[in-house]
Scaffold this active site. Structure first.
Site, PDB file in Angstrom:
ATOM      1  N   ASP A  88       0.846  -1.197   0.000  1.00 18.48           N
ATOM      2  CA  ASP A  88       0.000   0.000   0.000  1.00 18.48           C
ATOM      3  C   ASP A  88       0.879   1.244   0.000  1.00 18.48           C
ATOM      4  OD1 ASP A  88      -2.616   1.194   0.045  1.00 18.48           O
ATOM      5  OD2 ASP A  88      -1.980   2.039   1.951  1.00 18.48           O
ATOM      6  N   ASP A 477     -17.626  16.598  45.977  1.00 21.91           N
ATOM      7  CA  ASP A 477     -17.036  17.687  45.168  1.00 21.91           C
ATOM      8  C   ASP A 477     -17.612  19.027  45.617  1.00 21.91           C
ATOM      9  OD1 ASP A 477     -15.604  19.041  43.090  1.00 21.91           O
ATOM     10  OD2 ASP A 477     -15.654  17.177  41.939  1.00 21.91           O
ATOM     11  N   GLY A 503     -18.826  19.641  49.246  1.00 21.62           N
ATOM     12  CA  GLY A 503     -17.835  20.104  50.218  1.00 21.62           C
ATOM     13  C   GLY A 503     -16.504  20.371  49.543  1.00 21.62           C
ATOM     14  N   ASP A 504     -15.604  20.968  50.309  1.00 23.70           N
ATOM     15  CA  ASP A 504     -14.263  21.280  49.809  1.00 23.70           C
ATOM     16  C   ASP A 504     -13.302  20.293  50.459  1.00 23.70           C
ATOM     17  OD1 ASP A 504     -11.675  22.256  49.680  1.00 23.70           O
ATOM     18  OD2 ASP A 504     -12.327  24.355  49.614  1.00 23.70           O
ATOM     19  N   PHE A 505     -12.597  19.517  49.666  1.00 23.57           N
ATOM     20  CA  PHE A 505     -11.810  18.445  50.281  1.00 23.57           C
ATOM     21  C   PHE A 505     -10.607  18.945  51.078  1.00 23.57           C
ATOM     22  CE2 PHE A 505     -10.737  17.682  45.565  1.00 23.57           C
ATOM     23  CZ  PHE A 505      -9.509  18.341  45.580  1.00 23.57           C
ATOM     24  N   ARG A 520      -6.848  11.458  39.308  1.00 20.22           N
ATOM     25  CA  ARG A 520      -6.310  12.660  38.659  1.00 20.22           C
ATOM     26  C   ARG A 520      -6.583  13.903  39.515  1.00 20.22           C
ATOM     27  NH1 ARG A 520      -8.966  13.479  34.017  1.00 20.22           N
ATOM     28  NH2 ARG A 520      -7.254  14.256  32.765  1.00 20.22           N
TER      29      ARG A 520
HETATM   30  O1  LIG Z   1       4.866   8.408  -9.228  1.00 18.89           O
HETATM   31  C1  LIG Z   1       4.019   7.513  -9.064  1.00 18.89           C
HETATM   32  N1  LIG Z   1       3.340   7.415  -7.907  1.00 18.89           N
HETATM   33  C2  LIG Z   1       2.407   6.444  -7.702  1.00 18.89           C
HETATM   34  C3  LIG Z   1       2.108   5.548  -8.704  1.00 18.89           C
HETATM   35  C4  LIG Z   1       1.069   4.463  -8.533  1.00 18.89           C
HETATM   36  O2  LIG Z   1       0.164   4.796  -7.491  1.00 18.89           O
HETATM   37  C5  LIG Z   1      -0.424   3.586  -7.003  1.00 18.89           C
HETATM   38  C6  LIG Z   1      -0.334   3.592  -5.501  1.00 18.89           C
HETATM   39  O3  LIG Z   1      -1.477   2.999  -4.921  1.00 18.89           O
HETATM   40  P1  LIG Z   1      -1.526   1.620  -4.116  1.00 18.89           P
HETATM   41  O4  LIG Z   1      -0.214   1.297  -3.500  1.00 18.89           O
HETATM   42  O5  LIG Z   1      -2.701   1.687  -3.198  1.00 18.89           O
HETATM   43  O6  LIG Z   1      -1.776   0.553  -5.227  1.00 18.89           O
HETATM   44  P2  LIG Z   1      -2.980   0.404  -6.241  1.00 18.89           P
HETATM   45  O7  LIG Z   1      -2.601   0.929  -7.583  1.00 18.89           O
HETATM   46  O8  LIG Z   1      -4.240   0.939  -5.649  1.00 18.89           O
HETATM   47  O9  LIG Z   1      -3.110  -1.174  -6.390  1.00 18.89           O
HETATM   48  P3  LIG Z   1      -3.469  -2.242  -5.260  1.00 18.89           P
HETATM   49  O10 LIG Z   1      -4.342  -3.227  -5.940  1.00 18.89           O
HETATM   50  O11 LIG Z   1      -2.158  -2.839  -4.829  1.00 18.89           O
HETATM   51  O12 LIG Z   1      -4.168  -1.547  -4.115  1.00 18.89           O
HETATM   52  C7  LIG Z   1       0.387   2.423  -7.549  1.00 18.89           C
HETATM   53  O13 LIG Z   1      -0.330   1.814  -8.581  1.00 18.89           O
HETATM   54  C8  LIG Z   1       1.631   3.104  -8.136  1.00 18.89           C
HETATM   55  O14 LIG Z   1       2.167   2.374  -9.192  1.00 18.89           O
HETATM   56  C9  LIG Z   1       2.801   5.653  -9.931  1.00 18.89           C
HETATM   57  O15 LIG Z   1       2.570   4.887 -10.872  1.00 18.89           O
HETATM   58  N2  LIG Z   1       3.740   6.646 -10.060  1.00 18.89           N
END
Ligand SMILES: O=c1[nH]cc([C@@H]2O[C@H](COP(=O)(O)OP(=O)(O)OP(=O)(O)O)[C@@H](O)[C@H]2O)c(=O)[nH]1
Length: 615
Positions: A88, A477, A503-505, A520
């Site tokens: 990701d 309190d 009251g005031d403790f 706390r």
């Molecule tokens: O300069 C660049 N920057 C980014 C990219 C492309 O952007 C996507 C990044 O998204 P992700 O990692 O979530 O991947 P997805 O494409 O959504 O595919 P998944 O099925 O793995 O979720 C990625 O495709 C990069 O290649 C670019 O090309 N140039």
């Protein structure tokens, strides 16, 4: 041909790439990897606000992508793959997480700033049982600077090319977007689609674990030249620097890597006289932290999250008219809230995330709205005097109010019911978050009566009553607090177990009880007053009575720096301070409380239970 022998280790395995990214596929097949492509159907919708760092968010998404594919393949053809690779990408700008642009405007906003591209990779080694899968994970970070000469027209010309829309950060560096980027620090392929170099290293660690004798060798850090410094670094003692953002390995390893990396960087600088130091991304994020806080507080103050609660998505102009603000300002605020993970932005408009519904809407059960307003209206202002607080070593109410303040709770602010109610709402929200944990930290079933000293709205009393049905709890309190506490009392089976006493403790006798609770409270007061209060509690206790103390213990190991910030907070706001476990232990023993037990609670609090012994 397989240049990298670790790639060969995967040749006889069923490898699946859980990704639809054509760039990712190309990079891996160019490297000689054989794999099937099964794009993940996992919806990239995790709640960003529930992760401590952007990396955590990206990593969990990568893991979930791989898990979804492994599970689906197993269910579909009963032949589990050997390895599933999920990845990701997120792009961060000053601590905000950006992904792919949702529309052209969004693309424009992303394009105009320096970015950090973080790719999280999860390699799932499958077995027939999902729970038995082993996952190796790593992430790689590359910093990019968009050309300062990039004009608005340049951006606007680029966007219709279509290139930005399926790409994290809003550009394709490998194509037209490359023209917009002035410099890249780190792995270029990481931006394009996959951090191949780090992936091979990770496989190397998995398939060729170091022998024990290798571990005793002095650490050698192989060089991976960043793309802006394609130089042979082999003449440098130690072999060059580890990629700055590698995050695997223990703290000690990181410290070593850091020290060695710095020495290498110095040597390199000396040699070329031109190399730039690493981009201070984390530092700039820290700098921006106050702006993010203020954006959150402002959105709460304007009740943005109330307007969006349980509603269909709304566009910026609609919200602007509801909160009585400009459209351009509202749009900027909403975008920042979306980037912080508090709102979701789609083509239809903005809507609350679960975090916002749960904690930021003013009428939700666990609302922190009152606490946000207290921070916006009071604490924020006090923190503008932090420099004075540090120099003088004391709170800053006198500067904020322009008058001498003797007792913070009695005469610091106008004690109008509104101000008092706002303060109580703030305390109520915070207390509700932790009350269950406090009530269940120890077995308190031996007590039949408790007194929550300074118990405010009774949030903790209610949890104590719920947990121990034979316990009678008195909330003690100040009179005006007790008067307003009715606003916070839901009817329920516990109501009969809870009583309020005014009251005031410091001045009034404490109600009698077998268990006293100070949650706390002590951290608000000076050592003198703490002694005074503890001796009053001790006098009210019979031998065998309990004292439940809840505070943030300094010096305790914590994941977050919250305890230290809390300590600074006490300096700026109160006449007290946070104390260490040793200090509390001494205080308790001095006042006749022994057998001290400590339990760490989630967040920054710790609970201590002590027993009064015969004097
Ligand atoms: O300069 C660049 N920057 C980014 C990219 C492309 O952007 C996507 C990044 O998204 P992700 O990692 O979530 O991947 P997805 O494409 O959504 O595919 P998944 O099925 O793995 O979720 C990625 O495709 C990069 O290649 C670019 O090309 N140039």
């Amino acid at each position: 041909m397989v240049l990298c022998p670790v790639i060969g280790k995967l040749l006889h395995k069923r490898v699946v790439l859980a990704s639809a990214s054509p760039r990712r596929q190309e990079i891996l097949s160019n490297a000689g990897l054989r794999f099937e492509v099964v794009p993940s159907r996992f919806k990239e919708k995790l709640d960003k606000a529930s992760f401590a760092t952007p990396y955590g968010y990206a990593m969990e998404t990568a893991k979930q992508k791989a898990l979804e594919v492994a599970t689906r393949m197993h269910q579909k053809d009963l032949r589990t793959p050997d390895v599933v690779i999920g990845a990701d990408t997120i792009v961060t700008v000053g601590g905000l997480i950006l992904e792919k642009p949702v529309d052209k405007q969004d693309a424009y906003r992303m394009l105009s700033r320096a970015q950090r591209c973080v790719k999280a990779v999860a390699i799932r080694h499958c077995s027939s049982q999902a729970a038995a899968h082993q996952v190796s994970e790593f992430y790689e970070e590359t910093t990019l600077n968009v050309s300062p000469e990039l004009s608005e027209e340049g951006c606007l010309e680029y966007i219709p090319s279509g290139e930005p829309m399926d790409k994290a950060g809003g550009y394709g560096i490998q194509a037209l977007g490359g023209m917009l980027v002035e410099s890249v620090h780190g792995d270029f392929l990481n931006v394009v689609g996959f951090p191949l170099n780090h992936f091979c290293k990770q496989l190397g660690e998995l398939y060729y674990p170091p022998r024990p004798e290798d571990l005793r060798q002095p650490v050698r850090h192989d060089s991976i030249p960043a793309v802006d410094t394609f130089e042979d670094l082999s003449d440098v003692e130690g072999g060059g620097s580890e990629p700055a953002q590698r995050e695997t390995g223990s703290r000690d390893e990181k410290a070593e890597v850091g020290a060695a990396g710095q020495a290498t960087a110095e040597a390199e600088c000396h040699r070329t006289g031109a190399t730039l130091p690493p981009f201070p991304t984390r530092l700039l994020e820290l700098l921006d932290g106050f702006k993010l806080s203020k954006a959150l507080l402002t959105a709460c103050k304007l009740k943005v999250f109330d307007w969006l609660k349980d509603e269909a998505p709304q566009r910026a102009p609609d919200i602007a008219s509801k909160v009585d603000a400009s459209v351009c300002g509202t749009e900027k605020l909403l975008d920042v809230c979306a980037a912080m993970g508090l709102l979701e932005k789609t083509e239809q408009g903005y809507s609350n995330t679960e975090t916002a519904n749960l904690y930021l809407a003013s009428d939700s059960e666990y609302s922190l709205h009152g606490f946000m307003l207290q921070n916006n209206d009071v604490i924020w202002n006090l923190f503008t005097y932090l420099e004075f607080a540090i120099r003088e070593g004391r709170n800053q109410h006198h500067r904020l109010l322009g008058k001498k303040v003797e007792d913070l709770f009695q005469d610091a602010y106008d004690r109008s019911p509104d101000t008092q109610l706002r303060f109580m709402q703030a305390m109520h929200g915070v207390a509700k978050l932790t009350a269950r944990q406090v009530a269940t930290a120890f077995d308190l079933s031996r007590f039949s009566s408790a007194c929550d000293v300074g118990g405010c709205t009774g949030a903790l009393a209610r949890e104590l009553a719920r947990e121990y049905p034979r316990l009678q709890v008195t909330v003690f309190d100040l009179p005006d607090v007790v008067e307003l506490a009715v606003h916070f009392q839901p009817a329920g089976p516990q109501a009969a177990q809870i009583h309020f006493a005014a009251g005031d403790f410091f001045r009034d006798p404490l109600p009698s009880a077998e268990l006293y609770v100070l949650c706390r409270i002590l951290h608000d007061w000076s050592d003198d007053k703490v002694h005074k209060l503890l001796s009053k509690v001790a006098e009210s206790c019979k031998p065998g009575a309990g004292l439940l103390l809840v505070e943030t213990l300094l010096d305790e190991k914590r994941e977050v720096q919250g305890g230290l910030i809390q300590s600074l907070n006490m300096l700026v706001q109160t006449e007290g301070r946070e104390r260490s476990r040793g200090e509390y232990q001494c205080l308790l023993e001095l006042h006749g409380f022994h057998q001290v037990q400590v339990v760490h609670l989630e967040g920054v609090l710790d609970a201590m239970l002590a027993t009064r012994v015969a004097p």
